[in-house]
Design a protein around this motif. Sequence first.
Motif, mmCIF file in Angstrom:
data_model
loop_
_atom_site.group_PDB
_atom_site.id
_atom_site.type_symbol
_atom_site.label_atom_id
_atom_site.label_comp_id
_atom_site.label_asym_id
_atom_site.label_seq_id
_atom_site.Cartn_x
_atom_site.Cartn_y
_atom_site.Cartn_z
ATOM 1 N N HIS A 143 0.863 -1.190 0.000
ATOM 2 C CA HIS A 143 0.000 0.000 0.000
ATOM 3 C C HIS A 143 0.890 1.226 0.000
ATOM 4 O O HIS A 143 1.345 1.693 1.048
ATOM 5 C CB HIS A 143 -0.911 -0.031 1.235
ATOM 6 C CG HIS A 143 -1.859 1.128 1.293
ATOM 7 N ND1 HIS A 143 -2.432 1.565 2.468
ATOM 8 C CD2 HIS A 143 -2.324 1.956 0.326
ATOM 9 C CE1 HIS A 143 -3.214 2.589 2.217
ATOM 10 N NE2 HIS A 143 -3.163 2.854 0.927
ATOM 11 N N ALA A 199 1.982 5.116 -2.319
ATOM 12 C CA ALA A 199 1.589 6.126 -3.309
ATOM 13 C C ALA A 199 2.623 6.158 -4.424
ATOM 14 O O ALA A 199 3.385 7.113 -4.580
ATOM 15 C CB ALA A 199 1.463 7.491 -2.642
ATOM 16 N N ILE A 212 -3.559 1.126 -4.030
ATOM 17 C CA ILE A 212 -3.919 2.327 -3.287
ATOM 18 C C ILE A 212 -5.384 2.663 -3.535
ATOM 19 O O ILE A 212 -5.973 2.240 -4.546
ATOM 20 C CB ILE A 212 -3.008 3.519 -3.678
ATOM 21 C CG1 ILE A 212 -2.996 4.592 -2.579
ATOM 22 C CG2 ILE A 212 -3.421 4.103 -5.030
ATOM 23 C CD1 ILE A 212 -1.848 5.582 -2.713
ATOM 24 N N HIS A 213 -5.970 3.407 -2.600
ATOM 25 C CA HIS A 213 -7.340 3.895 -2.736
ATOM 26 C C HIS A 213 -7.253 5.383 -3.088
ATOM 27 O O HIS A 213 -7.059 6.228 -2.211
ATOM 28 C CB HIS A 213 -8.094 3.688 -1.418
ATOM 29 C CG HIS A 213 -9.514 4.146 -1.455
ATOM 30 N ND1 HIS A 213 -10.066 4.942 -0.467
ATOM 31 C CD2 HIS A 213 -10.497 3.937 -2.362
ATOM 32 C CE1 HIS A 213 -11.328 5.200 -0.763
ATOM 33 N NE2 HIS A 213 -11.607 4.595 -1.903
ATOM 34 N N PRO A 214 -7.362 5.751 -4.363
ATOM 35 C CA PRO A 214 -7.103 7.133 -4.783
ATOM 36 C C PRO A 214 -7.961 8.178 -4.088
ATOM 37 O O PRO A 214 -7.471 9.274 -3.777
ATOM 38 C CB PRO A 214 -7.387 7.100 -6.295
ATOM 39 C CG PRO A 214 -7.164 5.677 -6.692
ATOM 40 C CD PRO A 214 -7.636 4.873 -5.524
ATOM 41 N N SER A 225 -8.980 8.529 -1.173
ATOM 42 C CA SER A 225 -8.526 8.933 0.158
ATOM 43 C C SER A 225 -7.052 9.294 0.198
ATOM 44 O O SER A 225 -6.542 9.647 1.257
ATOM 45 C CB SER A 225 -8.794 7.802 1.169
ATOM 46 O OG SER A 225 -8.082 6.631 0.808
ATOM 47 N N THR A 226 -6.370 9.241 -0.967
ATOM 48 C CA THR A 226 -4.926 9.505 -0.979
ATOM 49 C C THR A 226 -4.537 10.407 -2.145
ATOM 50 O O THR A 226 -4.606 11.628 -2.039
ATOM 51 C CB THR A 226 -4.147 8.179 -1.042
ATOM 52 O OG1 THR A 226 -4.611 7.422 -2.184
ATOM 53 C CG2 THR A 226 -4.340 7.356 0.209
ATOM 54 N N THR A 227 -4.155 9.819 -3.275
ATOM 55 C CA THR A 227 -3.587 10.570 -4.395
ATOM 56 C C THR A 227 -4.557 11.565 -5.005
ATOM 57 O O THR A 227 -4.144 12.571 -5.594
ATOM 58 C CB THR A 227 -3.102 9.612 -5.500
ATOM 59 O OG1 THR A 227 -4.201 8.796 -5.934
ATOM 60 C CG2 THR A 227 -1.985 8.721 -4.975
ATOM 61 N N HIS A 228 -5.857 11.309 -4.928
ATOM 62 C CA HIS A 228 -6.862 12.198 -5.516
ATOM 63 C C HIS A 228 -7.732 12.864 -4.443
ATOM 64 O O HIS A 228 -8.813 13.363 -4.736
ATOM 65 C CB HIS A 228 -7.746 11.422 -6.497
ATOM 66 C CG HIS A 228 -7.034 11.012 -7.757
ATOM 67 N ND1 HIS A 228 -5.971 10.144 -7.747
ATOM 68 C CD2 HIS A 228 -7.237 11.352 -9.053
ATOM 69 C CE1 HIS A 228 -5.545 9.965 -8.993
ATOM 70 N NE2 HIS A 228 -6.284 10.691 -9.792
ATOM 71 N N ARG A 229 -7.243 12.863 -3.214
ATOM 72 C CA ARG A 229 -8.038 13.379 -2.101
ATOM 73 C C ARG A 229 -8.329 14.875 -2.235
ATOM 74 O O ARG A 229 -9.372 15.363 -1.805
ATOM 75 C CB ARG A 229 -7.290 13.121 -0.785
ATOM 76 C CG ARG A 229 -8.125 13.393 0.465
ATOM 77 C CD ARG A 229 -7.328 13.158 1.746
ATOM 78 N NE ARG A 229 -8.171 13.219 2.928
ATOM 79 C CZ ARG A 229 -8.753 12.165 3.487
ATOM 80 N NH1 ARG A 229 -8.569 10.966 2.961
ATOM 81 N NH2 ARG A 229 -9.507 12.298 4.551
ATOM 82 N N GLN A 230 -7.394 15.628 -2.867
ATOM 83 C CA GLN A 230 -7.565 17.070 -2.978
ATOM 84 C C GLN A 230 -8.617 17.466 -4.011
ATOM 85 O O GLN A 230 -9.030 18.626 -4.068
ATOM 86 C CB GLN A 230 -6.229 17.737 -3.351
ATOM 87 C CG GLN A 230 -5.157 17.647 -2.272
ATOM 88 C CD GLN A 230 -4.364 16.351 -2.348
ATOM 89 O OE1 GLN A 230 -4.604 15.533 -3.227
ATOM 90 N NE2 GLN A 230 -3.441 16.162 -1.419
ATOM 91 N N GLN A 254 -12.933 13.667 -9.020
ATOM 92 C CA GLN A 254 -12.535 12.288 -8.745
ATOM 93 C C GLN A 254 -13.229 11.327 -9.698
ATOM 94 O O GLN A 254 -12.596 10.431 -10.274
ATOM 95 C CB GLN A 254 -12.876 11.926 -7.300
ATOM 96 C CG GLN A 254 -11.992 12.583 -6.260
ATOM 97 C CD GLN A 254 -12.401 12.216 -4.840
ATOM 98 O OE1 GLN A 254 -13.461 11.629 -4.623
ATOM 99 N NE2 GLN A 254 -11.560 12.558 -3.871
#
Length: 435
Positions: free
Chosen positions: A368, A370, A380-382, A384-389, A395
């Motif tokens: 797990h 980035a 990964i769960h985008p 909540s992480t890489t696409h959280r912003q 999204q």
Amino acid sequence: MTGTRTLGFETLQIHAGARPDPATGARQTPIYQTTAYVFRDAEHAAALFNLQEVGFIYSRLTNPTVAVLQERIATLEGGAGAVCCSSGHAAQIMALFPLMRPGCNIVASTRLYGGTVTQFSQTIKRFGWSARFVDFDDLDAVRDAIDDDTRAIFGEGIANPGGWVMDVRAVADVADAAGLPLIIDNTTATPYLMRPIEMGATLVVHSLTKYLTGNGTVTGGCVVDSGTFDWSASGKFPSLSEPEPAYHGLKFHETFGALAFTFHGIAVGLRDLGMTLNPQAAHYTLMGVETLSLRMDRHVANAEKIAAWLEKHPAVAHVTYAGLPSSPWHDRAKEVCPKGAGGLFTFALKDGYDACVRFIDSVEIFSHVANLGDTRSLVIHPASTTHRQLSPEQQIAANAGPDIVRVSVGIEDADDLIADLDQALTRAAGKAAAE
């Protein structure tokens, strides 16, 4: 060394740009861990600083190890030249820097890596630049988004995270008609699977961090110039076509022709932005590139097998991989990247966000992290992480909604990876039932 024979990709990925070290005979490219270089004399130094002679001045600008990597990547992409820098995000700014002025805009695909969307929608505003995001499958929307202040069109060949395959040739035709450069992020595909310059791209950017290095040890970026764009035709790119005050009125396009963008990237971009790739990172990437074709073949084979298995799993709502016959981009993928649709894709879980989190917490072989493009399989769960912003709408447009898991399939045994996914899906479902 072979006369007029055109060398194959597998040969070029090992030999392009490299020569035995003239001082020691070392066959592997040495790490030139030095800050500066001795000039032959005062005349030689002046010629280098005036861009009248090519050579090494200071490692913020040029370095022999980095130079080999630049030539190798340019060769593999079919470009005229390349500039390496400190990260993939740095490469994107380096690509835009000679093109933009305050008040200018770019037209960008809605299907981009979340960090790129943030960089284009938020950060570049501080330079007075802006981005207009449109669906690149809608060519009329791309045309309509272009105005007199547009300076570039930007897309990903194979989009992260969803694996959507771009019709590079169709968008390149739109860019050509508008007299604009097309910039393609080829990180996910690599030049082994996709050759954007052959399909009309002007510039290609890479995160070296991913498949080109391939082992999770380097942060780096690269901009490859096709050498085919006429920077002087429209008057829209004065940094390349007009006199440069810092070099006594030198005109980059007039002086360097097909290498104008490359020389500007080094002589102005790296000089003033300082986004330098260090020589040790360049060395690691060179070693990674030597096995690129072998690794990509295995990434693709594993991804095809795992995606087909996931598509039939009762917990999975859908899989986005373009290598699947069920994908709406399958036919395009066969044309645009005939050697395979890469090793990155997403899948949706029927039980949504909470199921994704439980699944992520249950994997054992998958890591797990980035990142993507590693020899190791990553997940990964985008949302909540890489696409959280990003906003929920952004999204979803990027195929990174709350029910989506992204997998970067490595080169391990495919059956072992399937077994790990199976147990993680089972545990995720079991925890849900217990709750």
